[in-house]
Design a protein around this motif. Structure first.
Motif, PDB file in Angstrom:
ATOM      1  N   HIS B 236       0.974  -0.927   0.537  1.00 17.28           N
ATOM      2  CA  HIS B 236      -0.097  -0.637  -0.328  1.00 17.28           C
ATOM      3  C   HIS B 236       1.141   1.107  -0.252  1.00 17.28           C
ATOM      4  CE1 HIS B 236      -2.588   3.074   1.425  1.00 17.28           C
ATOM      5  NE2 HIS B 236      -3.566   2.270   0.819  1.00 17.28           N
ATOM      6  N   ILE B 237       0.094   2.061  -0.634  1.00 13.99           N
ATOM      7  CA  ILE B 237       1.316   3.276  -1.290  1.00 13.99           C
ATOM      8  C   ILE B 237       1.680   4.347   0.447  1.00 13.99           C
ATOM      9  CG2 ILE B 237      -0.795   4.599  -0.835  1.00 13.99           C
ATOM     10  CD1 ILE B 237       1.789   5.712  -3.229  1.00 13.99           C
ATOM     11  N   SER B 238       0.717   3.720   1.504  1.00 16.53           N
ATOM     12  CA  SER B 238       1.228   4.611   2.969  1.00 16.53           C
ATOM     13  C   SER B 238       2.510   3.549   3.469  1.00 16.53           C
ATOM     14  CB  SER B 238      -0.289   4.461   3.814  1.00 16.53           C
ATOM     15  OG  SER B 238      -0.026   3.243   3.872  1.00 16.53           O
ATOM     16  N   ASP B 239       2.671   2.922   3.432  1.00 13.96           N
ATOM     17  CA  ASP B 239       3.473   1.456   3.754  1.00 13.96           C
ATOM     18  C   ASP B 239       4.760   2.358   2.922  1.00 13.96           C
ATOM     19  OD1 ASP B 239       5.065  -0.611   4.795  1.00 13.96           O
ATOM     20  OD2 ASP B 239       4.505  -1.895   2.648  1.00 13.96           O
ATOM     21  N   LEU B 240       4.746   2.456   1.731  1.00  8.39           N
ATOM     22  CA  LEU B 240       6.039   2.424   0.873  1.00  8.39           C
ATOM     23  C   LEU B 240       6.572   3.878   1.102  1.00  8.39           C
ATOM     24  CD1 LEU B 240       7.381   1.408  -1.311  1.00  8.39           C
ATOM     25  CD2 LEU B 240       6.197   3.346  -2.701  1.00  8.39           C
ATOM     26  N   LEU B 241       5.779   4.802   1.539  1.00  2.00           N
ATOM     27  CA  LEU B 241       5.698   5.936   1.612  1.00  2.00           C
ATOM     28  C   LEU B 241       6.457   6.547   3.445  1.00  2.00           C
ATOM     29  CD1 LEU B 241       3.041   8.602   1.020  1.00  2.00           C
ATOM     30  CD2 LEU B 241       5.101   8.258  -0.581  1.00  2.00           C
ATOM     31  N   ASP B 242       6.233   5.178   3.808  1.00  3.65           N
ATOM     32  CA  ASP B 242       6.455   5.166   5.477  1.00  3.65           C
ATOM     33  C   ASP B 242       7.999   4.983   5.297  1.00  3.65           C
ATOM     34  OD1 ASP B 242       6.261   5.147   8.621  1.00  3.65           O
ATOM     35  OD2 ASP B 242       6.410   3.539   8.448  1.00  3.65           O
ATOM     36  N   GLU B 243       8.511   4.124   4.299  1.00  5.70           N
ATOM     37  CA  GLU B 243       9.890   2.847   4.035  1.00  5.70           C
ATOM     38  C   GLU B 243      10.455   4.630   3.710  1.00  5.70           C
ATOM     39  OE1 GLU B 243       9.912  -0.831   2.470  1.00  5.70           O
ATOM     40  OE2 GLU B 243      11.544   0.666   1.151  1.00  5.70           O
ATOM     41  N   LYS B 244       9.602   5.386   3.097  1.00  2.92           N
ATOM     42  CA  LYS B 244      10.167   6.586   2.187  1.00  2.92           C
ATOM     43  C   LYS B 244      11.026   8.077   3.108  1.00  2.92           C
ATOM     44  CE  LYS B 244      11.516   3.706  -0.880  1.00  2.92           C
ATOM     45  NZ  LYS B 244      12.993   3.478  -1.358  1.00  2.92           N
ATOM     46  N   LEU B 245      10.321   7.734   4.103  1.00  2.75           N
ATOM     47  CA  LEU B 245      10.460   9.200   4.895  1.00  2.75           C
ATOM     48  C   LEU B 245      11.570   9.694   4.919  1.00  2.75           C
ATOM     49  CD1 LEU B 245       8.591   8.185   8.382  1.00  2.75           C
ATOM     50  CD2 LEU B 245       7.566   9.738   6.720  1.00  2.75           C
ATOM     51  N   SER B 246      12.494   9.604   5.089  1.00  2.00           N
ATOM     52  CA  SER B 246      14.101  10.146   4.894  1.00  2.00           C
ATOM     53  C   SER B 246      14.124  10.687   3.339  1.00  2.00           C
ATOM     54  CB  SER B 246      15.248   9.557   5.200  1.00  2.00           C
ATOM     55  OG  SER B 246      15.038   8.125   4.400  1.00  2.00           O
ATOM     56  N   ALA B 247      13.361  10.728   2.167  1.00  2.61           N
ATOM     57  CA  ALA B 247      13.353  11.148   1.298  1.00  2.61           C
ATOM     58  C   ALA B 247      12.315  12.625   0.683  1.00  2.61           C
ATOM     59  CB  ALA B 247      12.851  10.082  -0.062  1.00  2.61           C
ATOM     60  N   LEU B 248      11.490  12.438   2.251  1.00  2.00           N
ATOM     61  CA  LEU B 248      10.119  13.399   2.285  1.00  2.00           C
ATOM     62  C   LEU B 248      10.790  14.389   3.112  1.00  2.00           C
ATOM     63  CD1 LEU B 248       7.764  11.348   2.976  1.00  2.00           C
ATOM     64  CD2 LEU B 248       7.802  11.279   0.523  1.00  2.00           C
ATOM     65  N   ASP B 249      10.577  16.022   2.527  1.00  2.00           N
ATOM     66  CA  ASP B 249      11.023  16.922   3.002  1.00  2.00           C
ATOM     67  C   ASP B 249       9.506  17.073   4.120  1.00  2.00           C
ATOM     68  OD1 ASP B 249      13.370  17.270   1.524  1.00  2.00           O
ATOM     69  OD2 ASP B 249      11.727  18.049   0.048  1.00  2.00           O
ATOM     70  N   GLU B 250      10.457  17.620   5.735  1.00  2.00           N
ATOM     71  CA  GLU B 250       9.566  18.213   6.869  1.00  2.00           C
ATOM     72  C   GLU B 250       8.889  19.722   6.313  1.00  2.00           C
ATOM     73  OE1 GLU B 250       8.906  18.323  11.870  1.00  2.00           O
ATOM     74  OE2 GLU B 250      10.641  16.797  10.017  1.00  2.00           O
ATOM     75  N   SER B 251       7.315  19.703   5.881  1.00  3.75           N
ATOM     76  CA  SER B 251       7.160  21.001   6.016  1.00  3.75           C
ATOM     77  C   SER B 251       7.132  22.030   7.533  1.00  3.75           C
ATOM     78  CB  SER B 251       5.871  20.893   4.482  1.00  3.75           C
ATOM     79  OG  SER B 251       4.920  22.522   5.517  1.00  3.75           O
ATOM     80  N   ASP B 252       6.590  22.632   7.225  1.00  2.00           N
ATOM     81  CA  ASP B 252       6.261  23.165   9.138  1.00  2.00           C
ATOM     82  C   ASP B 252       3.996  23.990   8.564  1.00  2.00           C
ATOM     83  OD1 ASP B 252       6.570  25.622   7.233  1.00  2.00           O
ATOM     84  OD2 ASP B 252       7.027  27.158   8.441  1.00  2.00           O
ATOM     85  N   PHE B 253       3.393  22.948   8.036  1.00  3.45           N
ATOM     86  CA  PHE B 253       2.220  23.210   9.011  1.00  3.45           C
ATOM     87  C   PHE B 253       1.734  23.777   9.672  1.00  3.45           C
ATOM     88  CE2 PHE B 253      -2.060  21.922   7.707  1.00  3.45           C
ATOM     89  CZ  PHE B 253      -2.101  22.308   6.298  1.00  3.45           C
ATOM     90  N   SER B 254       0.961  24.778   9.891  1.00  6.46           N
ATOM     91  CA  SER B 254       0.248  24.951  11.157  1.00  6.46           C
ATOM     92  C   SER B 254      -1.325  24.753  11.430  1.00  6.46           C
ATOM     93  CB  SER B 254       1.012  26.570  11.190  1.00  6.46           C
ATOM     94  OG  SER B 254      -0.471  27.102   9.833  1.00  6.46           O
TER      95      SER B 254
END
Lengths: 475, 373
Positions: B236-254
């Motif tokens: 599932h896409i959520s599992d894949l994205l979770d595994e690739k967390l380091s490749a995702l940038d962190e935003s500062d959503f409020s």
């Protein structure tokens, strides 16, 4: 049943009030609306017997619709049985003479919380747990926690004078109700204003609380709220017998302490409910206590209660058994393979008495019910300053359906007769329904005449839930 | 489930004082004793003991179930009404006693390989091919993202490419068969399934990724139960994205974000943490949980044929879930299911934005990029 022609006319006229989508004459809907939590009904369903059902089911959305429907039914002289969550344990919603099942589940608005007065105004069809979760968000509790909380409705609480497991502190529903709205059989909408106390004649809302749909339809109530307690503490004490346990409970209340939970299990119930999880001596009786309030207050109450119990010969079990009961309090109400196999039934007769009679009522009922072959266990709960209730739980298994139905009736008869003989009252919180209907006159004695006159005045055609509370039996 | 287990389960449920009814979404939608786990069990028990056959209304009650399994969460005897309903529907279809309202759905999947009546030829009309990436991954798009929620499909491909995948979208992907399996048309579903298995097994890829939990569950659980197996791992896409967390940038959503657990992903597949972790990582915000969440999450109302047969009731359930999100002050509702998103978005107003997980992640990434610029 009411006959095809009247059924068609009534259904059409009711549909004219609430719309075709909210009236049905389908047998499937009618049958399922009749299913409550009465153990005899459920046993009959297991045995493949159809239970009585109404000719028509209607789902009104507001009090005006209820008013118009009752006016139609009065005119056509059609029996009306109100139904809330269908979670009662006595068959109170079974429409024994057919007619209309007035299902209030769509009247589920929580109208509002008055934070100054700490009360909530609510329609009859709100499910208990929905109300509790709603008020929890604002820091309140209703304090009303019957085991049926996930299925029962506010209207059902009121119609049966129900009580929760913490009634020792918070009271029963009749104590919690400040205001009430009722529709009487001619369609008039009656309002009993929400006030904490008054002195303008008798408290008329109490005429309807517990009337089980025989005098009118409860459509709305204003209920007390309490702040969610800062602390809830648990304590468990094991006594050598019920006599010492009841003495200790009495002494706790006399000391001015109001625990939220007080449950004393007799030796059989201790063996069945406590012993599987905690090491207890044979023939001992476990007392479960809980205390709600400020940290300082509950610490003091708990310690003082523990001292009283130990002075009455109790062994201290700490918070374990009591906390476990609280965390698993709904578990025992799930059906098991054992209790639903073959022709078996388990039921409860909840009775109430003052302290001077309580133990005698217990022994007398136990002996009478066991003489009919029942396995009987009991816990005393919902205890107060002047007395309390007990749950006489029984189980019977028979080789065939007919034997089970007749045994069930004999056990009930023996239990109620013994309760009355020793001066107990035959229900504390479950109500009358069908199980106790024929005993109502015995129970109320000379005051039954007054109840009948009230019925005659409010419901001269006898359309409201006929056959319940010992009234309105139709030929 | 053998016949003895079936008899035990419906007898137990029929004997219960309705201890799960308060979480049943169809009870909330109709406010009646009939479309509830207990109501269904009583009808089936009466039928099983020969006391009363299922009449047309009883058949309708069997189809007024979302198979969301929320009741099972609350059931100590573990009565699996969703499975019992599915078995019963299969029997009703074999006896030609299903609601006629399902005919169009069935015929559409048979003919067009999607339940929406759309031509199969437009299934990948949203897709723009692009080369250059290194690891091949198949995106099993599913019918909802292909035809009704194409922004999810577009976002998913863009996101997968951004983290280094060469994404394959298949012209000859057919409906996974879930809508037919849930409504009782098993042989028709297996036609779709067999085709998909043949196609997927002919491809050389690292994994198959699905955004739709209905597709995911069907590929992972239902296919093997029917003797069909896919060689390549399905994720599932959520599992894949979770595994690739380091490749995702962190935003500062409020804004306050809440998450809706899809039934097929949560209760049916046990995936609760992965989407929450992805949301937390990409937005920098912890999910504000709704009153009922994780294994106790309320269904969106869109499953098991309910919206096809009873659209008003389905929408009432969806609206109620939107209210749950508003009750926790959410401005953003994220789910991880195109089907849930479709329902929830349709019931939300302008005060609540509804996204599927890839859309949200991509949106956060783009927001970050805009800030950098």
């Amino acid at each position: 049943m009411i006959g095809a022609k009247r059924k068609t006319i009534a259904a059409e006229r009711i549909a004219g009030v609430i719309g075709n989508d909210f009236v049905t004459i389908h047998e499937t809907d009618a049958l399922l609306t009749s299913v409550d939590a009465w153990p005899l009904s459920l046993a009959k369903i297991r045995a493949g017997e159809l239970i009585p059902f109404a000719d028509i089911v209607a789902y009104p959305h507001n009090v005006e619709e209820v008013s118009q429907i009752l006016a139609i039914c009065s005119e056509l002289e059609i029996p009306v049985t109100p139904v809330g969550g269908g979670a009662g344990s006595c068959g109170g919603i079974i429409p024994v003479y057919g007619g209309l099942h007035l299902d209030l589940k769509r009247m589920n608005r929580i109208i509002g919380i008055d934070h100054d007065s700490m009360v909530v105004r609510v329609e009859a069809g709100v499910v208990g747990i929905d109300l509790e979760e709603h008020v929890n968000r604002f820091g309140y509790t209703t304090g009303h926690t019957p085991t049926s909380l996930r299925a029962s409705n506010v209207g059902g609480f009121l119609a049966t004078r129900s009580g929760g497991s913490m009634s020792s502190l918070y009271g029963k529903i009749e104590d919690m109700t400040l205001g009430l709205q009722v529709v009487i059989p001619d369609g008039s909408i009656i309002e009993c204003k929400a006030v904490p106390r008054h002195s303008v004649g008798p408290d008329l809302k109490q005429v309807f609380i517990g009337s089980e749909g025989t005098l009118g339809v409860i459509t709305e109530a204003t209920l007390q709220l309490f702040p969610i307690p800062e602390e809830r503490r648990f304590r468990s004490m094991c006594f050598p017998d019920i006599t010492s346990g009841l003495d200790a409970i009495r002494s706790i209340f006399r000391a001015g302490i109001r625990p939220s939970v007080v449950r004393l299990y007799d030796e059989t119930d201790t063996a069945m409910s406590i012993a599987p999880h905690f090491e207890v001596d044979d023939e001992s009786c476990m007392l479960l206590l809980a205390f709600d309030g400020s940290r300082e207050r509950v610490a003091l109450d708990e310690q003082q209660s523990a001292n009283i119990c130990q002075a009455h010969g109790a062994q201290d079990y700490g918070d374990g058994p009591s906390r476990r009961w609280w965390e698993h309090r709904y578990d025992m109400y799930y059906p098991s393979k054992f209790l639903t196999s073959g022709y078996s039934i388990a039921d409860t007769i909840d009775v109430v008495a003052t302290y001077d009679r309580l133990e005698r009522v217990y022994w007398s009922m136990k002996e009478a019910m066991e003489s009919e072959g029942a396995i009987v266990l009991c816990h005393f709960s919902h205890m107060y300053l002047h007395g309390g209730s007990m749950y006489m739980i029984f189980f019977s298994s028979q080789p065939d359906a007919e034997s089970l139905w007749s045994t069930y009736e004999r056990i009930w008869h023996a239990g109620i007769e013994a309760c009355h003989k020793e001066g107990g009252v035959m229900s504390h919180q479950h109500g009358v329904g069908l199980t106790r209907s024929t005993y109502t006159e015995d129970e109320l004695g000379s005051s039954f005449h007054v109840l009948k006159m009230i019925k005659q005045a409010l419901d001269p055609k006898g359309i409201m839930n006929p056959g319940k509370l010992g009234m309105g039996v139709q030929k | 489930m053998d016949s003895e287990q079936y008899a035990d389960q419906i007898r137990l449920c029929a004997s219960c004082p309705k201890l799960c009814r308060h979480v049943c979404p169809t009870f909330s939608a109709w406010r009646s004793n009939a479309p509830t786990p207990h109501g269904r069990a009583i009808l089936l028990h009466y039928e099983a003991v020969g006391a009363r056959n299922l009449d047309d209304r009883a058949v309708e009650v069997i189809y007024q179930c979302l198979q969301c399994s929320h009741c099972l969460t609350w059931c100590i005897p573990e009565v699996d009404i969703a499975s019992i309903v599915e078995m019963t529907r299969e029997r009703l279809v074999s006896e030609d006693r299903y609601p006629s309202g399902l005919d169009r759905l069935k015929q559409s999947v048979d003919a067009n390989h999607n339940p929406f009546g759309e031509p199969h030829g437009t299934r990948t009309s949203w897709y723009v091919t692009e080369g250059g990436e290194v690891t091949r991954i198949v995106y099993f798009t599913g019918c909802t993202a292909s035809y009704r929620e194409q922004s999810i499909a577009v976002a998913t491909v863009e996101l997968l490419r951004s983290i280094g995948y060469q994404v394959l979208v298949l012209d000859d992907e057919w409906c996974c068969g879930s809508p037919l399996l849930r409504t009782g048309f098993v042989p028709d579903a297996l036609v779709q399934a067999e085709h998909n298995v043949e196609v997927l097994n002919s491809i050389d890829a690292e994994a198959i990724v699905a955004t739709c939990p209905g597709c995911y569950k069907t590929l992972v659980k239902d296919y093997p139960e029917h003797g069909l197996s896919i060689r390549i791992p399905v994720r599932h896409i959520s599992d894949l994205l979770d595994e690739k967390l380091s490749a995702l940038d962190e935003s500062d959503f409020s804004e306050v974000i809440t998450y809706h657990d899809p039934c097929h992903l949560g209760r049916h597949s046990g995936v609760y943490d992965a989407p929450r972790e992805v949301i937390r990582k990409i937005s920098g915000v912890e999910v504000s949980e709704m009153k009922r969440n994780r294994e106790n999450a309320t269904c969106c109302g869109n499953g098991a044929g309910l919206r096809t047969l009873f659209p008003d009731a389905a929408k009432r359930i969806g609206s109620s879930r939107i209210q749950d999100a508003k009750d926790v002050g959410a401005r953003v509702l994220v789910t991880s299911c195109p089907f849930c998103k479709n329902m929830l978005k349709g019931q939300a107003d302008e005060s609540l934005d509804v996204f599927d997980l890839p859309e949200f992640v991509l949106g956060m990434t783009q927001r970050l990029n805009q800030k950098d610029e």
